[in-house]
Design a protein around this motif. Structure first.
Motif, PDB file in Angstrom:
ATOM      1  N   ARG A   1      84.230  42.542  68.420  1.00 25.81           N
ATOM      2  CA  ARG A   1      82.905  41.988  68.695  1.00 25.81           C
ATOM      3  C   ARG A   1      82.817  41.606  70.176  1.00 25.81           C
ATOM      4  O   ARG A   1      83.797  41.125  70.760  1.00 25.81           O
ATOM      5  CB  ARG A   1      82.648  40.745  67.840  1.00 25.81           C
ATOM      6  CG  ARG A   1      82.598  40.993  66.352  1.00 25.81           C
ATOM      7  CD  ARG A   1      82.246  39.702  65.640  1.00 25.81           C
ATOM      8  NE  ARG A   1      82.679  39.705  64.259  1.00 25.81           N
ATOM      9  CZ  ARG A   1      82.712  38.612  63.499  1.00 25.81           C
ATOM     10  NH1 ARG A   1      82.335  37.455  64.010  1.00 25.81           N
ATOM     11  NH2 ARG A   1      83.119  38.681  62.259  1.00 25.81           N
ATOM     12  N   PRO A   2      81.650  41.743  70.761  1.00 23.74           N
ATOM     13  CA  PRO A   2      81.525  41.454  72.196  1.00 23.74           C
ATOM     14  C   PRO A   2      81.736  39.996  72.568  1.00 23.74           C
ATOM     15  O   PRO A   2      82.115  39.691  73.701  1.00 23.74           O
ATOM     16  CB  PRO A   2      80.098  41.901  72.526  1.00 23.74           C
ATOM     17  CG  PRO A   2      79.376  41.915  71.206  1.00 23.74           C
ATOM     18  CD  PRO A   2      80.410  42.276  70.187  1.00 23.74           C
ATOM     19  N   ASN A   3      81.518  39.078  71.615  1.00 28.02           N
ATOM     20  CA  ASN A   3      81.659  37.648  71.933  1.00 28.02           C
ATOM     21  C   ASN A   3      83.028  37.083  71.555  1.00 28.02           C
ATOM     22  O   ASN A   3      83.282  35.895  71.746  1.00 28.02           O
ATOM     23  CB  ASN A   3      80.575  36.831  71.229  1.00 28.02           C
ATOM     24  CG  ASN A   3      80.702  36.850  69.704  1.00 28.02           C
ATOM     25  OD1 ASN A   3      80.867  37.910  69.114  1.00 28.02           O
ATOM     26  ND2 ASN A   3      80.641  35.688  69.089  1.00 28.02           N
ATOM     27  N   LEU A   4      83.937  37.935  71.028  1.00 29.57           N
ATOM     28  CA  LEU A   4      85.253  37.464  70.594  1.00 29.57           C
ATOM     29  C   LEU A   4      86.370  38.117  71.397  1.00 29.57           C
ATOM     30  O   LEU A   4      86.349  39.324  71.626  1.00 29.57           O
ATOM     31  CB  LEU A   4      85.476  37.757  69.105  1.00 29.57           C
ATOM     32  CG  LEU A   4      84.589  37.039  68.098  1.00 29.57           C
ATOM     33  CD1 LEU A   4      85.019  37.397  66.680  1.00 29.57           C
ATOM     34  CD2 LEU A   4      84.650  35.537  68.290  1.00 29.57           C
ATOM     35  N   ILE A   5      87.337  37.310  71.784  1.00 32.93           N
ATOM     36  CA  ILE A   5      88.537  37.818  72.451  1.00 32.93           C
ATOM     37  C   ILE A   5      89.744  37.256  71.702  1.00 32.93           C
ATOM     38  O   ILE A   5      89.861  36.039  71.521  1.00 32.93           O
ATOM     39  CB  ILE A   5      88.599  37.402  73.929  1.00 32.93           C
ATOM     40  CG1 ILE A   5      87.406  37.962  74.692  1.00 32.93           C
ATOM     41  CG2 ILE A   5      89.906  37.873  74.564  1.00 32.93           C
ATOM     42  CD1 ILE A   5      87.342  37.509  76.140  1.00 32.93           C
ATOM     43  N   VAL A   6      90.622  38.135  71.269  1.00 32.47           N
ATOM     44  CA  VAL A   6      91.826  37.734  70.537  1.00 32.47           C
ATOM     45  C   VAL A   6      93.051  38.124  71.343  1.00 32.47           C
ATOM     46  O   VAL A   6      93.196  39.278  71.754  1.00 32.47           O
ATOM     47  CB  VAL A   6      91.878  38.400  69.141  1.00 32.47           C
ATOM     48  CG1 VAL A   6      93.186  38.051  68.434  1.00 32.47           C
ATOM     49  CG2 VAL A   6      90.678  37.966  68.302  1.00 32.47           C
ATOM     50  N   HIS A   7      93.930  37.162  71.589  1.00 29.07           N
ATOM     51  CA  HIS A   7      95.215  37.404  72.240  1.00 29.07           C
ATOM     52  C   HIS A   7      96.338  37.071  71.254  1.00 29.07           C
ATOM     53  O   HIS A   7      96.184  36.206  70.393  1.00 29.07           O
ATOM     54  CB  HIS A   7      95.402  36.509  73.466  1.00 29.07           C
ATOM     55  CG  HIS A   7      94.422  36.736  74.565  1.00 29.07           C
ATOM     56  ND1 HIS A   7      94.472  37.834  75.388  1.00 29.07           N
ATOM     57  CD2 HIS A   7      93.372  35.988  74.992  1.00 29.07           C
ATOM     58  CE1 HIS A   7      93.495  37.754  76.276  1.00 29.07           C
ATOM     59  NE2 HIS A   7      92.808  36.645  76.050  1.00 29.07           N
ATOM     60  N   VAL A   8      97.461  37.737  71.421  1.00 30.03           N
ATOM     61  CA  VAL A   8      98.673  37.397  70.666  1.00 30.03           C
ATOM     62  C   VAL A   8      99.726  36.910  71.664  1.00 30.03           C
ATOM     63  O   VAL A   8      99.942  37.539  72.705  1.00 30.03           O
ATOM     64  CB  VAL A   8      99.205  38.607  69.882  1.00 30.03           C
ATOM     65  CG1 VAL A   8     100.554  38.273  69.242  1.00 30.03           C
ATOM     66  CG2 VAL A   8      98.197  39.034  68.811  1.00 30.03           C
TER      67      VAL A   8
END
Length: 280
Positions: free
Chosen positions: A192-199
């Motif tokens: 999604r354009p409004n979500l950023i997920v990092h590990v």
């Protein structure tokens, strides 16, 4: 002294006033209980009982209604007055939920479980059950958590960044099917354009946020607050200096984390390791 004049014509008894406000807001929207339940992800009968004064519901249910009716904090405040027992609902958590609904951006670090805003029903149910909930209360809180996901949906949803410790992705629910569904949802959400997920991989080593999960909220007036939480308690932090200290720790962790593209690949690799259901 003359008696105080009632201006609104509504009940002055907190529990009844709460029920009246719920019913009034729904009627202003122009739909019945069943569509309300469908929109927010709860059994519609719960809203009926709340409007009849049979139950107050839980704080997460009320927060979702506040978000839906665009009345940030109003219903939560009425709920607290109706509950009458401040031990049931800590002031700082109530305030945090109201601020979360107003936030213009959010960023988060997960130390052991996925953030509630990205959980699927099956995953949420196991997390909440592990915390001691069961029966109707468990199902109510699962529904409440699903309702909160609306915050990140729609054209006006605020940007949200989360950093997931690798431990989060290595701690699977007992039901492999539920885990597969959760990972698929996470991978989809990451696009999604409004979500950023990092590990944050184990190889990153020790860092300054190992003790607790933390959520930062950027508010419309420009200030930032933080909410830290471990397995036993949460704390809303509004003072500038400790919030800035936490932000510095968060920035250092973000520098250690994988990029968003690498992180999505990491999630997909974990997904490949989940056993397939032989019945499918």
């Amino acid at each position: 002294m003359p008696p105080r004049r009632v201006i609104t014509g509504r009940s002055q008894e907190p529990r009844q006033r709460f029920a009246e406000e719920l019913r009034s807001l729904r009627m202003q929207k122009g739909y019945s209980l069943r569509p309300l339940g469908d929109r927010l992800g709860w059994d519609w009968s719960l809203f009926g009982k709340m409007e009849n004064g049979e139950t107050l519901g839980g704080p997460e249910v009320v927060q979702a209604l506040d978000q839906h009716y665009e009345t940030p904090g109003l219903l939560l405040a009425l709920w607290e007055l109706a509950a009458g027992d401040h031990k049931q609902f800590r002031e700082r958590y109530r305030r945090y939920m109201a601020l979360e609904a107003e936030a213009v951006s959010l960023w988060h670090f997960a130390v052991s479980v996925l953030p509630g805003l990205l959980q699927t029903p099956g995953y949420a149910r196991e997390v909440l059950a592990a915390g001691g909930l069961k029966g109707p209360e468990l199902e109510q809180q699962v529904g409440a958590r699903m309702g909160r996901r609306e915050l990140l949906e729609g054209e006006d949803a605020p940007p949200f960044r989360t950093i997931l410790s690798e431990a989060v992705l290595r701690t699977a629910p007992r039901d492999s099917g539920e885990w597969r569904g959760q990972l698929e949802y996470l991978a989809e959400a990451a696009e999604r354009p409004n979500l950023i997920v990092h590990v944050l991989p184990h190889s990153a080593g020790m860092h300054g946020l190992m003790g607790a999960a933390v959520m930062f909220l950027r508010l419309p007036e420009g200030r930032t607050v933080a909410y830290t939480e471990n397995g036993y308690r949460g704390e809303l932090i509004e003072e500038t200096q400790p919030v800035e200290k936490l932000q510095l720790a968060y920035d250092a962790v973000r520098d250690l984390a994988l990029s968003s593209a690498e992180s999505r690949k990491f999630v997909l690799r974990i997904l490949e390791e989940v056993p397939c259901d032989p019945s499918t």
